[in-house]
Motif scaffolding. Structure first.
Motif, PDB file in Angstrom:
ATOM      1  N   UNK A 185       0.837  -1.203   0.000  1.00  0.00           N
ATOM      2  CA  UNK A 185       0.000   0.000   0.000  1.00  0.00           C
ATOM      3  C   UNK A 185       0.873   1.254   0.000  1.00  0.00           C
ATOM      4  N   UNK A 186       1.923   1.231   0.782  1.00  0.00           N
ATOM      5  CA  UNK A 186       2.817   2.388   0.844  1.00  0.00           C
ATOM      6  C   UNK A 186       3.381   2.693  -0.537  1.00  0.00           C
ATOM      7  N   UNK A 187       3.711   1.659  -1.274  1.00  0.00           N
ATOM      8  CA  UNK A 187       4.296   1.788  -2.605  1.00  0.00           C
ATOM      9  C   UNK A 187       3.252   1.998  -3.695  1.00  0.00           C
ATOM     10  N   UNK A 188       1.979   1.857  -3.353  1.00  0.00           N
ATOM     11  CA  UNK A 188       0.914   1.972  -4.357  1.00  0.00           C
ATOM     12  C   UNK A 188       0.843   0.777  -5.271  1.00  0.00           C
ATOM     13  N   UNK A 189       1.261  -0.403  -4.765  1.00  0.00           N
ATOM     14  CA  UNK A 189       1.287  -1.601  -5.611  1.00  0.00           C
ATOM     15  C   UNK A 189       0.597  -2.777  -4.936  1.00  0.00           C
ATOM     16  N   UNK A 190      -0.504  -2.518  -4.219  1.00  0.00           N
ATOM     17  CA  UNK A 190      -1.229  -3.589  -3.552  1.00  0.00           C
ATOM     18  C   UNK A 190      -1.640  -4.643  -4.577  1.00  0.00           C
ATOM     19  N   UNK A 191      -1.307  -5.897  -4.294  1.00  0.00           N
ATOM     20  CA  UNK A 191      -1.569  -6.974  -5.240  1.00  0.00           C
ATOM     21  C   UNK A 191      -0.299  -7.505  -5.869  1.00  0.00           C
ATOM     22  N   UNK A 192       0.774  -6.715  -5.771  1.00  0.00           N
ATOM     23  CA  UNK A 192       2.085  -7.153  -6.244  1.00  0.00           C
ATOM     24  C   UNK A 192       3.003  -7.374  -5.029  1.00  0.00           C
ATOM     25  N   UNK A 193       4.008  -8.194  -5.200  1.00  0.00           N
ATOM     26  CA  UNK A 193       4.883  -8.529  -4.077  1.00  0.00           C
ATOM     27  C   UNK A 193       6.330  -8.075  -4.267  1.00  0.00           C
ATOM     28  N   UNK A 194       6.654  -7.505  -5.415  1.00  0.00           N
ATOM     29  CA  UNK A 194       8.045  -7.152  -5.687  1.00  0.00           C
ATOM     30  C   UNK A 194       8.577  -6.157  -4.668  1.00  0.00           C
ATOM     31  N   UNK A 195       7.837  -5.092  -4.418  1.00  0.00           N
ATOM     32  CA  UNK A 195       8.312  -4.052  -3.513  1.00  0.00           C
ATOM     33  C   UNK A 195       8.468  -4.558  -2.077  1.00  0.00           C
ATOM     34  N   UNK A 196       7.460  -5.216  -1.493  1.00  0.00           N
ATOM     35  CA  UNK A 196       7.671  -5.750  -0.143  1.00  0.00           C
ATOM     36  C   UNK A 196       8.876  -6.678  -0.053  1.00  0.00           C
ATOM     37  N   UNK A 197       9.088  -7.489  -1.072  1.00  0.00           N
ATOM     38  CA  UNK A 197      10.240  -8.390  -1.068  1.00  0.00           C
ATOM     39  C   UNK A 197      11.551  -7.605  -1.067  1.00  0.00           C
ATOM     40  N   UNK A 198      11.595  -6.519  -1.835  1.00  0.00           N
ATOM     41  CA  UNK A 198      12.813  -5.703  -1.887  1.00  0.00           C
ATOM     42  C   UNK A 198      13.126  -5.106  -0.520  1.00  0.00           C
ATOM     43  N   UNK A 199      12.100  -4.561   0.138  1.00  0.00           N
ATOM     44  CA  UNK A 199      12.308  -3.935   1.443  1.00  0.00           C
ATOM     45  C   UNK A 199      12.706  -4.978   2.482  1.00  0.00           C
ATOM     46  N   UNK A 200      12.012  -6.112   2.506  1.00  0.00           N
ATOM     47  CA  UNK A 200      12.343  -7.157   3.469  1.00  0.00           C
ATOM     48  C   UNK A 200      13.740  -7.712   3.231  1.00  0.00           C
ATOM     49  N   UNK A 201      14.111  -7.877   1.978  1.00  0.00           N
ATOM     50  CA  UNK A 201      15.447  -8.379   1.668  1.00  0.00           C
ATOM     51  C   UNK A 201      16.515  -7.410   2.149  1.00  0.00           C
ATOM     52  N   UNK A 202      16.289  -6.108   1.937  1.00  0.00           N
ATOM     53  CA  UNK A 202      17.232  -5.095   2.430  1.00  0.00           C
ATOM     54  C   UNK A 202      17.311  -5.134   3.948  1.00  0.00           C
ATOM     55  N   UNK A 203      16.176  -5.322   4.608  1.00  0.00           N
ATOM     56  CA  UNK A 203      16.153  -5.387   6.067  1.00  0.00           C
ATOM     57  C   UNK A 203      16.971  -6.576   6.571  1.00  0.00           C
ATOM     58  N   UNK A 204      16.669  -7.754   6.051  1.00  0.00           N
ATOM     59  CA  UNK A 204      17.329  -8.960   6.532  1.00  0.00           C
ATOM     60  C   UNK A 204      18.817  -8.990   6.179  1.00  0.00           C
ATOM     61  N   UNK A 205      19.185  -8.431   5.044  1.00  0.00           N
ATOM     62  CA  UNK A 205      20.565  -8.568   4.583  1.00  0.00           C
ATOM     63  C   UNK A 205      21.481  -7.434   5.024  1.00  0.00           C
ATOM     64  N   UNK A 206      20.903  -6.230   5.308  1.00  0.00           N
ATOM     65  CA  UNK A 206      21.776  -5.088   5.631  1.00  0.00           C
ATOM     66  C   UNK A 206      21.469  -4.405   6.959  1.00  0.00           C
ATOM     67  N   UNK A 207      20.224  -4.490   7.427  1.00  0.00           N
ATOM     68  CA  UNK A 207      19.858  -3.665   8.571  1.00  0.00           C
ATOM     69  C   UNK A 207      19.349  -4.455   9.780  1.00  0.00           C
ATOM     70  N   UNK A 208      19.362  -5.760   9.698  1.00  0.00           N
ATOM     71  CA  UNK A 208      18.799  -6.566  10.772  1.00  0.00           C
ATOM     72  C   UNK A 208      19.608  -6.428  12.061  1.00  0.00           C
ATOM     73  N   UNK A 209      18.916  -6.425  13.195  1.00  0.00           N
ATOM     74  CA  UNK A 209      19.564  -6.390  14.502  1.00  0.00           C
ATOM     75  C   UNK A 209      19.065  -7.583  15.311  1.00  0.00           C
ATOM     76  N   UNK A 210      19.979  -8.420  15.792  1.00  0.00           N
ATOM     77  CA  UNK A 210      19.625  -9.545  16.634  1.00  0.00           C
ATOM     78  C   UNK A 210      19.369  -9.046  18.044  1.00  0.00           C
ATOM     79  N   UNK A 211      18.239  -9.462  18.602  1.00  0.00           N
ATOM     80  CA  UNK A 211      17.919  -9.072  19.978  1.00  0.00           C
ATOM     81  C   UNK A 211      17.556 -10.302  20.800  1.00  0.00           C
TER      82      UNK A 211
END
Length: 211
Positions: A185-211
């Motif tokens: 919804x934020x990206x204006x692409x509800x119904x597609x998964x490319x954008x959420x996958x990009x953000x999640x991949x960036x989170x897990x691969x570059x910005x993740x913090x183990x707690x």
């Protein structure tokens, strides 16, 4: 994927599995055959009220003591991204402190906000998309008119973060904690998964913090 699942902070092994599944598109629903991505939605009255209230509130102030380790860790990670607008250590720390404070105010994981900015603008405050979205979190200018604040500068870091975090938090609440749909919804692409996958991949691969 729901926010409650992500806040459990998977182990390193689980994170690798999640990243693989996201990349393969397993954790998110595929676009149904013949379906089209959602067009720009009419802003809901609830979101407009939230945004207007947020923009008239004082600047968010983070707890620098609790956030100190986080800031130092993320500062070194951000330096590796080589953002031209935040080339100095002080500039990076100032940006990260603002992100941490605004994410906390909106109830968002600050690392996810970093991942979204990474995907949206590559940390360029002056970025403008082909659709006209502006700034770090690529906020569309129509939001200013909708809440009666034409004077707001979306290239200003504090202003852009306040808009972006408020909008994303509203979509997350609307989607009952479903990050995939909220990000779409934020990206204006509800119904597609490319954008959420990009953000999640960036989170897990570059910005993740183990707690």
């Amino acid at each position: 994927m729901r926010s409650s699942d992500l806040h459990q902070r998977p182990t390193r092994g689980t994170r690798r599995v999640l990243l693989a599944l996201l990349t393969a598109g397993v954790l998110v629903s595929a676009l149904p055959a013949g379906a089209e991505p959602a067009r720009q939605e009419t802003p809901s009255p609830a979101l407009l009220r939230s945004l207007a209230s947020a923009m008239s509130a004082p600047e968010a102030v983070g707890d620098t003591f609790d956030a100190q380790v986080w800031l130092l860790d993320m500062q070194s990670r951000l330096a590796r991204r080589q953002p031209r607008a935040f080339a100095s250590r002080d500039a990076r720390l100032d940006l990260l402190a603002r992100i941490h404070a605004e994410a906390a105010r909106a109830g968002l994981p600050p690392e996810l906000v970093l991942a979204l900015i990474d995907v949206e603008s590559r940390f360029q405050p002056g970025a403008v998309s082909s659709a006209g979205a502006q700034g770090l979190m690529q906020v569309m200018p129509f939001w200013k008119a909708e809440i009666g604040r034409p004077q707001d500068d979306l290239h200003d870091t504090a202003t852009n973060l306040r808009y972006g975090c408020t909008i994303l938090a509203h979509y997350l609440a609307r989607e009952h904690g479903d990050w995939t749909r909220a990000l779409a919804r934020y990206n204006g692409s509800l119904g597609l998964t490319v954008y959420p996958e990009q953000v999640m991949t960036a989170w897990f691969s570059r910005w993740w913090v183990e707690r």
